[in-house]
Design a protein around this motif. Structure first.
Motif, mmCIF file in Angstrom:
data_model
loop_
_atom_site.group_PDB
_atom_site.id
_atom_site.type_symbol
_atom_site.label_atom_id
_atom_site.label_comp_id
_atom_site.label_asym_id
_atom_site.label_seq_id
_atom_site.Cartn_x
_atom_site.Cartn_y
_atom_site.Cartn_z
ATOM 1 N N GLU A 75 10.793 52.299 -73.655
ATOM 2 C CA GLU A 75 11.199 51.101 -74.399
ATOM 3 C C GLU A 75 10.332 50.923 -75.639
ATOM 4 N N TYR A 135 11.262 53.699 -78.110
ATOM 5 C CA TYR A 135 12.588 53.449 -78.686
ATOM 6 C C TYR A 135 12.532 52.332 -79.724
ATOM 7 N N CYS A 171 13.392 54.340 -82.832
ATOM 8 C CA CYS A 171 14.850 54.493 -82.846
ATOM 9 C C CYS A 171 15.622 53.228 -83.232
ATOM 10 N N GLY A 228 21.304 49.672 -79.021
ATOM 11 C CA GLY A 228 21.883 51.012 -79.099
ATOM 12 C C GLY A 228 23.310 51.053 -79.601
ATOM 13 N N ILE A 258 17.510 63.912 -79.110
ATOM 14 C CA ILE A 258 16.207 63.280 -79.302
ATOM 15 C C ILE A 258 15.187 64.313 -79.765
ATOM 16 N N ILE A 309 11.951 58.187 -73.793
ATOM 17 C CA ILE A 309 12.970 57.557 -74.645
ATOM 18 C C ILE A 309 14.339 57.659 -73.986
ATOM 19 N N MET A 335 16.903 54.735 -72.829
ATOM 20 C CA MET A 335 18.255 54.677 -73.396
ATOM 21 C C MET A 335 19.315 54.608 -72.295
#
Length: 234
Positions: free
Chosen positions: A161, A164, A168, A176, A201, A224, A228
C-alpha cells in the motif's frame, strides 16, 4: 600504512558503487527487453503484423493476427509456457517455456529469434534483438514462488500500500481506476491475471510512461501486486 588502507577502502567502495550502477543500468535494458517480449511492434512503432504467425498452433482457434506475434502469447507472462499459467485457457498452445535458456549466451537466443520457426529476421534492429535476448537470458523471475495456483500473492499488503500510494497512485489513482482508458480497474486486471500484473510492474507498459520496478528488490513488486489485488474491481 593507514593512508594506504584508506585508499584501498575508498577504491573498494567506489568499485562497489559502480557495480551497483552498472547493474541498475542493465536492469533498465532488461525492462525494455521485457516490453519487447510483451509487444515488440508497439515498442518500436512497427506496423502490427496482419497475418497469424506461422508457428501458432492450429489447435488454438481463439487467437489470431498480431496477438500471435507477441512472445508472451506463446511463452506466457511467467515465461513457463505450457507448464505455467498458459497450461489452460484461451492462450493454451502447448508450447514450452523459456526456463531452459535462462543464462544462455545472447547470440544463441538471437539466432533462435531469427530462425524459420520464430521468423523474426529483419523485424527489429540489432539493439532490439539484444535487449529482448538479455531479458530472456537474465530477466526471468520465478513467478511460481510469488503467485500461487489460486492466484493469491505471497506479498506484504501493508508495505505494498505504501509503495503503491507513492509510486503508482499518481497515475492510476488510489482506487486503481485511472487512467480512464483502462480496459478495467487495476484491481480486476491483476486479480484475473496476477502474472501479467507482476510482469507489468517489473517491466512497465510498452510506449507508456509507467515506471519499471526492475532495478528494485523483487519484494517491492510482489508487495505492490499484493496490495493491488485488494483494489476495487468495479
Amino acid at each position: 600504512m593507514k593512508k594506504l588502507l584508506t585508499r584501498i577502502a575508498t577504491v573498494i567502495i567506489f568499485s562497489a558503487s559502480m557495480s551497483t550502477i552498472v547493474q541498475a543500468e542493465e536492469a533498465s535494458v532488461i525492462a525494455r527487453g521485457g516490453q519487447l517480449y510483451d509487444k515488440w511492434f508497439k515498442v518500436i512503432d512497427a506496423p502490427k503484423p496482419a497475418d497469424t504467425h506461422k508457428a501458432w498452433p492450429a489447435s488454438n482457434t481463439k487467437k489470431k493476427g498480431d496477438v500471435t506475434w507477441r512472445c508472451k502469447s506463446c511463452h506466457g507472462w511467467d515465461l513457463r509456457g505450457k507448464d505455467g499459467a498458459y497450461s489452460k485457457g484461451s492462450y493454451k498452445t502447448g508450447i514450452k517455456g523459456l526456463q531452459g535458456v535462462a543464462g544462455a549466451p545472447l547470440e544463441e537466443i538471437i539466432t533462435v529469434m531469427k530462425d524459420d520457426t520464430h521468423g523474426m529476421e529483419g523485424m527489429m534492429n540489432e539493439q532490439d534483438y539484444h535487449d529482448l535476448a538479455l531479458f530472456v537470458s537474465k530477466g526471468q523471475v520465478d513467478m511460481s514462488s510469488i503467485i500461487n495456483p489460486d492466484k493469491s500473492v505471497n506479498g506484504d499488503v501493508a508495505k505494498g500500500e505504501a509503495y503503491y500510494n507513492t509510486i503508482c497512485a499518481g497515475c492510476h489513482g488510489k482506487d486503481g481506476k485511472l487512467p480512464r482508458d483502462l480496459a478495467a480497474p487495476l484491481g480486476k486486471i491483476v486479480s484475473s491475471n496476477p502474472w501479467e500484473g507482476l510482469f507489468k510492474i517489473l517491466n512497465g507498459q510498452p510506449k507508456e510512461s509507467m515506471p519499471a520496478m526492475r532495478a528494485l528488490p523483487i519484494d517491492v513488486s510482489t508487495d505492490i501486486l499484493s496490495y493491488m489485488m485488494t483494489l476495487p474491481q468495479k
